[in-house]
Scaffold this motif. Structure first.
Motif, PDB file in Angstrom:
ATOM      1  N   GLN A   1       0.826  -1.208   0.000  1.00  0.00           N
ATOM      2  CA  GLN A   1       0.000   0.000   0.000  1.00  0.00           C
ATOM      3  C   GLN A   1       0.861   1.259   0.000  1.00  0.00           C
ATOM      4  O   GLN A   1       2.028   1.233   0.396  1.00  0.00           O
TER       5      GLN A   1
ATOM      6  N   TYR B   1       2.049   4.647   1.458  1.00  0.00           N
ATOM      7  CA  TYR B   1       2.165   5.231   2.794  1.00  0.00           C
ATOM      8  C   TYR B   1       2.715   6.653   2.704  1.00  0.00           C
ATOM      9  O   TYR B   1       3.458   6.991   1.776  1.00  0.00           O
TER      10      TYR B   1
ATOM     11  N   TRP C   1       1.808   6.084   8.081  1.00  0.00           N
ATOM     12  CA  TRP C   1       0.373   5.918   7.889  1.00  0.00           C
ATOM     13  C   TRP C   1       0.048   5.727   6.415  1.00  0.00           C
ATOM     14  O   TRP C   1       0.707   6.292   5.543  1.00  0.00           O
ATOM     15  N   THR C   2      -0.984   4.911   6.160  1.00  0.00           N
ATOM     16  CA  THR C   2      -1.417   4.737   4.769  1.00  0.00           C
ATOM     17  C   THR C   2      -1.926   6.070   4.222  1.00  0.00           C
ATOM     18  O   THR C   2      -2.570   6.849   4.936  1.00  0.00           O
ATOM     19  N   TYR C   3      -1.625   6.290   2.958  1.00  0.00           N
ATOM     20  CA  TYR C   3      -2.013   7.551   2.319  1.00  0.00           C
ATOM     21  C   TYR C   3      -3.519   7.537   2.066  1.00  0.00           C
ATOM     22  O   TYR C   3      -4.050   6.630   1.414  1.00  0.00           O
ATOM     23  N   ASP C   4      -4.225   8.536   2.588  1.00  0.00           N
ATOM     24  CA  ASP C   4      -5.683   8.574   2.506  1.00  0.00           C
ATOM     25  C   ASP C   4      -6.108   9.545   1.409  1.00  0.00           C
ATOM     26  O   ASP C   4      -5.968  10.764   1.544  1.00  0.00           O
TER      27      ASP C   4
ATOM     28  N   GLN D   1      -3.525   0.309  -5.167  1.00  0.00           N
ATOM     29  CA  GLN D   1      -2.748  -0.495  -4.231  1.00  0.00           C
ATOM     30  C   GLN D   1      -2.507  -1.853  -4.909  1.00  0.00           C
ATOM     31  O   GLN D   1      -3.082  -2.145  -5.953  1.00  0.00           O
TER      32      GLN D   1
ATOM     33  N   TYR E   1       5.570   3.240  -1.394  1.00  0.00           N
ATOM     34  CA  TYR E   1       4.849   1.980  -1.203  1.00  0.00           C
ATOM     35  C   TYR E   1       5.559   1.121  -0.162  1.00  0.00           C
ATOM     36  O   TYR E   1       6.790   1.034  -0.149  1.00  0.00           O
TER      37      TYR E   1
ATOM     38  N   GLU F   1       2.885  -5.011   3.605  1.00  0.00           N
ATOM     39  CA  GLU F   1       2.358  -5.385   4.907  1.00  0.00           C
ATOM     40  C   GLU F   1       2.988  -6.725   5.290  1.00  0.00           C
ATOM     41  O   GLU F   1       2.543  -7.786   4.833  1.00  0.00           O
TER      42      GLU F   1
END
Length: 417
Positions: A62, A64, A68-71, A237, A272, A275
């Motif tokens: 994902q 980031y 934190w994950t990019y929103d 993603q 990126y 996880e």
């Protein structure tokens, strides 16, 4: 050697109660260690299964920003961050560690998904490509899946998982019904489920937050219709299916390297990241490692006590058999022969204690599992090492009595009554 072993069993059998009491410390120590190691191994395996699931071996990669994950709900697409092309995706699928790969988009929506007046608060909306369901081991439970035509002609159709289906329809058949996603009508055409279902073991609220992040449910739509809902294209993603559980870490790391090589954003914190579920499992396991090590050391103390007991009983045995030792030495037995006989007897005694201890430890581990619902996993290497270690204890603590026996003066020994 075989004659020494035969004599050892003969001596043990002739003093059954004394031999058993001598072995008791070894039995308790080995049993405790086997039970503790089995419980630790079982718990660690349970943690790994809770995170990874029932063997899907999928790894999410994902976007980031820092930690934190990019929103994209609150941030625009950064300059220099392109959508992932099919050429880049092919580079990833060509990796030895990767079996399959798929692109997807994801938003957690708190007030945008409705069926009539029922809202899917906190659920996820997923924009998926044609390969996503196969990569993540999903199968169609009801209705049908997406067709190529749905993607090519931008059909506003949706798939639900069992959680979102229950939350929105509460037992009503969802197939053919229309839901709203950001005020756009989507027809529900199917319900999906994982091919190999797995429910994490939840023993505390911390376990819930660790393992049940997606409990609110998911809705899947063709990724080609994503701009209809959220008004613009955005970078995807990635999810990859590793060739094995052990290959998950390398599959994720190599995939993130390929993706990061194709971006040129000015903010170095945007990149990126994979996880790494194996690393997460390892970190959780390490939280209790110091306690587990302390428990093993405490159990090991009883082995030392057992070893002292062996040394004590061997000294008694030497005293009882002084005349026998003197006779053997008088007819030409060397010190090495006497030493070997008593060391063998000590090793056989503790080895028998080790074997009995392993059996008791396995039974104890199963009893603990039944009573406390704690998972256990019997470790064959630990059992073998435990028996060998008990043999070493016999040799070490039997050394002094054996040395004393080997150095007895034959004349004084023969005079002993």
């Amino acid at each position: 050697m075989f004659e020494n072993i035969r004599l050892s069993f003969q001596g043990i059998w002739s003093h059954k109660l004394r031999s058993f009491l001598t072995m008791l410390g070894i039995i308790i120590g080995i049993a405790a260690i086997i039970a503790i190691v089995s419980t630790i191994k079982g718990t660690n395996k349970q943690i790994e299964e809770n995170l990874i699931g029932s063997g899907s071996n999928t790894v999410k990669v994902q976007l980031y920003q820092g930690d934190w994950t990019y929103d994209f709900s609150y941030n625009s697409v950064p300059t220099g961050l392109p959508v992932i092309s099919q050429d880049v995706l092919k580079q990833i699928t060509d990796l030895d560690e990767v079996e399959e790969a798929s692109l997807y988009l994801s938003r957690q929506d708190y007030d945008g998904v409705y069926y009539k007046n029922t809202s899917l608060s906190g659920g996820y909306v997923m924009g998926i490509d044609t390969n996503y369901l196969d990569t993540c081991n999903y199968i169609i439970q009801e209705g049908r899946g997406f067709t190529q035509k749905d993607f090519d002609e931008y059909h506003k159709v949706a798939l639900l998982d069992k959680d979102s289906s229950q939350a929105l329809f509460q037992g009503e058949d969802p197939i053919g019904k229309t839901i709203e996603i950001k005020q756009e009508p989507y027809e529900v055409i199917g319900v999906v489920t994982e091919q190999d279902t797995f429910e994490p073991v939840i023993n505390s609220i911390d376990d819930y937050y660790t393992y049940m992040q997606d409990a609110s449910g998911k809705i899947y739509v063709p990724d080609t219709t994503w701009p209809i809902i959220y008004q613009y294209d955005e970078p995807q993603q990635l999810v990859v299916k590793a060739s094995s559980t052990d290959a998950m870490t390398n599959a994720g790391k190599k995939s993130e390297d390929i993706l990061n090589a194709n971006i040129s954003v000015s903010d170095d914190s945007i990149k990126y990241k994979s996880e790494d579920l194996l690393e997460q499992a390892k970190n959780i396991q390490q939280l209790s490692q110091s306690t587990n090590t302390m428990l093993i050391w405490i159990a090991g103390i009883s082995l030392i006590v057992g070893g002292i007991g062996v040394m004590n009983i061997m000294l008694v045995s030497v005293s009882e058999r002084t005349s026998e030792i003197g006779l053997k030495k008088a007819i030409g037995a060397r010190k090495s022969v006497i030493l070997g006989q008593f060391l063998t007897e000590a090793a056989v005694l503790t080895s028998m204690g080790g074997i009995i201890g392993v059996i008791v430890g396995i039974i104890l581990a199963e009893v603990i599992s039944k009573i406390s619902s704690t998972p256990v996993a019997i470790s064959a290497p630990a059992a073998v090492i435990a028996v060998l270690f008990s043999m070493v204890i016999g040799i070490v603590f039997g050394m002094l009595p054996s040395y004393k026996a080997a150095n007895l003066d034959p004349i004084e020994a023969l005079r002993h009554e």
